[in-house]
Design an enzyme around this catalytic site. Sequence first.
Site, PDB file in Angstrom:
ATOM      1  N   ASN A  14       0.834  -1.214   0.000  1.00  0.00           N
ATOM      2  CA  ASN A  14       0.000   0.000   0.000  1.00  0.00           C
ATOM      3  C   ASN A  14       0.864   1.257   0.000  1.00  0.00           C
ATOM      4  O   ASN A  14       0.542   2.236  -0.673  1.00  0.00           O
ATOM      5  CB  ASN A  14      -0.952   0.004   1.201  1.00  0.00           C
ATOM      6  CG  ASN A  14      -2.181  -0.829   0.930  1.00  0.00           C
ATOM      7  OD1 ASN A  14      -3.019  -0.453   0.126  1.00  0.00           O
ATOM      8  ND2 ASN A  14      -2.274  -1.985   1.577  1.00  0.00           N
ATOM      9  N   HIS A 105      -8.203  -0.779   5.880  1.00  0.00           N
ATOM     10  CA  HIS A 105      -8.572  -2.073   6.465  1.00  0.00           C
ATOM     11  C   HIS A 105      -9.174  -2.951   5.359  1.00  0.00           C
ATOM     12  O   HIS A 105     -10.038  -2.484   4.609  1.00  0.00           O
ATOM     13  CB  HIS A 105      -9.594  -1.853   7.585  1.00  0.00           C
ATOM     14  CG  HIS A 105      -9.968  -3.109   8.291  1.00  0.00           C
ATOM     15  ND1 HIS A 105      -9.218  -3.624   9.332  1.00  0.00           N
ATOM     16  CD2 HIS A 105     -10.990  -3.970   8.096  1.00  0.00           C
ATOM     17  CE1 HIS A 105      -9.781  -4.747   9.742  1.00  0.00           C
ATOM     18  NE2 HIS A 105     -10.854  -4.986   9.017  1.00  0.00           N
ATOM     19  N   ASP A 146     -10.771   0.107  14.480  1.00  0.00           N
ATOM     20  CA  ASP A 146     -11.538   0.058  13.213  1.00  0.00           C
ATOM     21  C   ASP A 146     -12.934   0.671  13.325  1.00  0.00           C
ATOM     22  O   ASP A 146     -13.863   0.273  12.614  1.00  0.00           O
ATOM     23  CB  ASP A 146     -11.679  -1.402  12.706  1.00  0.00           C
ATOM     24  CG  ASP A 146     -10.334  -2.074  12.506  1.00  0.00           C
ATOM     25  OD1 ASP A 146      -9.381  -1.392  12.093  1.00  0.00           O
ATOM     26  OD2 ASP A 146     -10.232  -3.294  12.754  1.00  0.00           O
TER      27      ASP A 146
HETATM   28  C1  GRF Z   1      -3.317  -4.509   4.001  1.00  0.00           C
HETATM   29  O1  GRF Z   1      -4.223  -5.538   3.703  1.00  0.00           O
HETATM   30  C2  GRF Z   1      -3.972  -3.451   4.823  1.00  0.00           C
HETATM   31  O2  GRF Z   1      -5.309  -3.242   4.509  1.00  0.00           O
HETATM   32  C3  GRF Z   1      -3.867  -4.029   6.194  1.00  0.00           C
HETATM   33  O3  GRF Z   1      -2.590  -4.622   6.230  1.00  0.00           O
HETATM   34  C4  GRF Z   1      -2.205  -5.010   4.915  1.00  0.00           C
HETATM   35  C5  GRF Z   1      -0.901  -4.362   4.628  1.00  0.00           C
HETATM   36  O4  GRF Z   1      -0.361  -4.774   3.395  1.00  0.00           O
HETATM   37  N1  GRF Z   1      -4.123  -3.024   7.211  1.00  0.00           N
HETATM   38  P1  GRF Z   1       0.917  -4.046   2.798  1.00  0.00           P
HETATM   39  O5  GRF Z   1       1.994  -4.045   3.874  1.00  0.00           O
HETATM   40  O6  GRF Z   1       0.518  -2.649   2.411  1.00  0.00           O
HETATM   41  O7  GRF Z   1       1.320  -4.873   1.614  1.00  0.00           O
END
Ligand code: GRF
Length: 191
Positions: A14, A105, A146
């Site tokens: 992300n 989330h 959340d």
């Molecule tokens: C994602 O699924 C996010 O929604 C959750 O943790 C995960 C993180 O993935 N909170 P990344 O580290 O961004 O690949």
Amino acid sequence: MFKIVVLISGGGSNLQSIIDTVSTSKVGYEISCVIADRECYGIERAQNNHIETKIFDRKILKKDISKKIDEYLGDGIDLIVLAGFLSILDEEFINNRRGRIINIHPSLLPKFGGPGMFGMRIHRAVIEAKEYESGCTVHYVDAGVDTGEVIEQNRVKVEAEDTEETLQKKVLVEEHKLLPKAIEQVLDKLK
Ligand code: GRF
């Protein structure tokens, strides 16, 4: 130019979606720093893109982690983005920066959120509940887990053949679209 900080604990895909957005389109913000609560691949992603990084080790700092991050950030930050950050920030930190902390989330909150709902557990619970749709949510962070106001959600269909792994992948694709969009939306309101 707004300044954002991204907090991570893991792979940082992300984070990468934000980095890619900043480098390929005209946005009104820059990533000032990436903070992690442990060594993780996301830190490497930031360093590869010449972004300042800082690790506050959750195992060493325990409950002091919020205070340390707060001192480090000081006043000049417009938005804190939690992108897979697993430590819980304390109430004082959150109240002092209310409206300026968002989280992503991987479920359609309020469904499948709350304490203990992270990682693959979420997708497993969605499959077990025989939901016909899932997705991801970007929300403001409040003192609950959340529970903050929803900013934006993207949805995916859960097919009969989906497993927790395939569902996680499908949702992640949507997360990468949703997060950069939500950041712009939140910053627009701060203008
Ligand atoms: C994602 O699924 C996010 O929604 C959750 O943790 C995960 C993180 O993935 N909170 P990344 O580290 O961004 O690949």
